[in-house]
Design a protein around this motif. Sequence first.
Motif, short mmCIF file in Angstrom:
data_model
loop_
_atom_site.label_atom_id
_atom_site.label_comp_id
_atom_site.label_asym_id
_atom_site.label_seq_id
_atom_site.Cartn_x
_atom_site.Cartn_y
_atom_site.Cartn_z
N GLN A 54 0.82 -1.21 0.00
CA GLN A 54 0.00 0.00 0.00
C GLN A 54 0.85 1.25 0.00
O GLN A 54 0.50 2.26 -0.63
CB GLN A 54 -0.93 0.00 1.22
N LYS A 55 1.99 1.21 0.68
CA LYS A 55 2.88 2.37 0.70
C LYS A 55 3.38 2.70 -0.69
O LYS A 55 3.47 3.88 -1.08
CB LYS A 55 4.06 2.11 1.64
N VAL A 56 3.71 1.66 -1.48
CA VAL A 56 4.17 1.89 -2.86
C VAL A 56 3.02 2.42 -3.71
O VAL A 56 3.21 3.32 -4.55
CB VAL A 56 4.75 0.59 -3.45
N VAL A 57 1.84 1.88 -3.50
CA VAL A 57 0.66 2.38 -4.22
C VAL A 57 0.46 3.87 -3.93
O VAL A 57 0.19 4.67 -4.84
CB VAL A 57 -0.61 1.59 -3.82
N ASP A 58 0.60 4.24 -2.67
CA ASP A 58 0.45 5.65 -2.29
C ASP A 58 1.50 6.52 -2.98
O ASP A 58 1.19 7.66 -3.40
CB ASP A 58 0.56 5.80 -0.77
N GLU A 59 2.73 6.01 -3.10
CA GLU A 59 3.78 6.76 -3.80
C GLU A 59 3.42 6.98 -5.26
O GLU A 59 3.61 8.06 -5.82
CB GLU A 59 5.11 6.02 -3.70
N ILE A 60 2.92 5.93 -5.88
CA ILE A 60 2.55 6.01 -7.30
C ILE A 60 1.42 7.00 -7.50
O ILE A 60 1.45 7.85 -8.41
CB ILE A 60 2.17 4.62 -7.84
N LYS A 61 0.42 6.95 -6.65
CA LYS A 61 -0.72 7.85 -6.77
C LYS A 61 -0.30 9.29 -6.49
O LYS A 61 -0.80 10.23 -7.15
CB LYS A 61 -1.83 7.42 -5.82
N ALA A 62 0.59 9.48 -5.53
CA ALA A 62 1.07 10.83 -5.22
C ALA A 62 1.79 11.45 -6.41
O ALA A 62 1.80 12.68 -6.57
CB ALA A 62 1.99 10.79 -4.00
N ALA A 63 2.38 10.62 -7.24
CA ALA A 63 3.10 11.10 -8.43
C ALA A 63 2.17 11.20 -9.64
O ALA A 63 2.63 11.50 -10.74
CB ALA A 63 4.27 10.17 -8.74
N GLY A 64 0.87 10.94 -9.43
CA GLY A 64 -0.10 11.07 -10.52
C GLY A 64 -0.41 9.78 -11.25
O GLY A 64 -1.11 9.79 -12.26
N GLY A 65 0.10 8.66 -10.75
CA GLY A 65 -0.14 7.38 -11.41
C GLY A 65 -1.34 6.66 -10.86
O GLY A 65 -2.05 7.14 -9.98
N ASP A 66 -1.57 5.46 -11.37
CA ASP A 66 -2.71 4.64 -10.97
C ASP A 66 -2.21 3.28 -10.50
O ASP A 66 -1.45 2.61 -11.23
CB ASP A 66 -3.66 4.47 -12.17
N ALA A 67 -2.59 2.88 -9.31
CA ALA A 67 -2.10 1.61 -8.76
C ALA A 67 -3.05 1.07 -7.72
O ALA A 67 -3.84 1.82 -7.12
CB ALA A 67 -0.71 1.81 -8.15
N ILE A 68 -2.99 -0.24 -7.50
CA ILE A 68 -3.74 -0.89 -6.44
C ILE A 68 -2.82 -1.88 -5.74
O ILE A 68 -1.84 -2.36 -6.32
CB ILE A 68 -4.99 -1.63 -6.98
N ALA A 69 -3.15 -2.18 -4.49
CA ALA A 69 -2.32 -3.08 -3.69
C ALA A 69 -2.95 -4.45 -3.56
O ALA A 69 -4.17 -4.60 -3.58
CB ALA A 69 -2.10 -2.48 -2.30
N ASN A 70 -2.09 -5.46 -3.42
CA ASN A 70 -2.54 -6.82 -3.21
C ASN A 70 -1.53 -7.53 -2.32
O ASN A 70 -0.33 -7.40 -2.52
CB ASN A 70 -2.68 -7.56 -4.54
N GLY A 71 -2.02 -8.28 -1.34
CA GLY A 71 -1.13 -8.95 -0.41
C GLY A 71 -1.14 -10.46 -0.53
O GLY A 71 -0.75 -11.16 0.40
N GLY A 72 -1.55 -10.98 -1.68
CA GLY A 72 -1.63 -12.42 -1.87
C GLY A 72 -0.28 -13.10 -1.95
O GLY A 72 0.73 -12.49 -2.33
N SER A 73 -0.25 -14.38 -1.57
CA SER A 73 0.97 -15.18 -1.66
C SER A 73 1.07 -15.82 -3.03
O SER A 73 0.12 -16.44 -3.52
CB SER A 73 0.96 -16.28 -0.59
#
Length: 308
Positions: A54-73
């Motif tokens: 989620q932290k990486v997703v937040d970084e991407i969105k803060a830079a204007g990008g589009d992302a979603i997080a997933n925690g699956g194995s």
Amino acid sequence: MSIDLSGRVAVITGAGGGLGREHALLLASRGAKVLVNDLGGATDGTGGSLSAAQKVVDEIKAAGGDAIANGGSVTDYAQVEEMVALAVDTWGRVDILVNNAGILRDRTFAKMDLADFRMVVDVHLMGAVNCTKAVWDIMRAQNYGRIVMTTSSSGLYGNFGQSNYGAAKMALVGLMQTLGLEGEKNNVRVNCLAPTAATRMLEGLLPQEKLDALHPRAVSPAVLALVAEEAPNRKIFCAGAGSFEQANITLTPGLYVGTAADAAEQLLANQDALANRDGEFIPANGFVQSHLELTNAGLIEKSAEEAL
């Protein structure tokens, strides 16, 4: 030429930190929509949390990008299918898969528990198999796909104390070679990346000065090249500290000693000739070896192309 990933959807495993994070940030900066997958565990695979992804997703969105997080194995195929379904439900397709997730459980083979061997193979090899299987039909149906397997110099050349890791990483090269052939007609290109980077897995193994030079972001341009529309197929790119190389699995012309009783002795006595790299080449597929051997045995005539 500028690589533009606008409209492309990328799934990157193990992207909550280190190499995967840098891959995700770079691909997103070039326009890709990114599913950031990370189990959020320790380097040995234990534990789990969605916070890293989620932290990486937040970084991407803060830079204007589009992302979603997933925690699956990646070791659980049902969770992998859910991950891919999330990407498809969100953006309608999957164009890029970067199999980056991995763990370490280093020990000499004499001291290694077989459970640790299996776990490393399960995460690196079967994790990549699971993720690739989950996107394979999607990519074939849309006649477009770019897949990157993360191999390692430990697999290509060996590394003390990493028999499990090396075995899994070299297996990914074999997987890549065959999938590259099978996916070619549907414009699904499959390649390998062997990175050298200062990640959690290298902490304590190198002095800080060298760790600083081996920042993970220096590797990610190789991933960008391998997921571009113009990407090659069935290549092994190596990357570290801003340096890039290509590893090749080659075949020497060899020699014919026949099947006499002393064939093994002749082989040992002529090792230099066997290893002679003059005329060495990269086979197009596995059948080339048998063709060469039958040619050396005088059962197949060399083509004009081979005679050159």
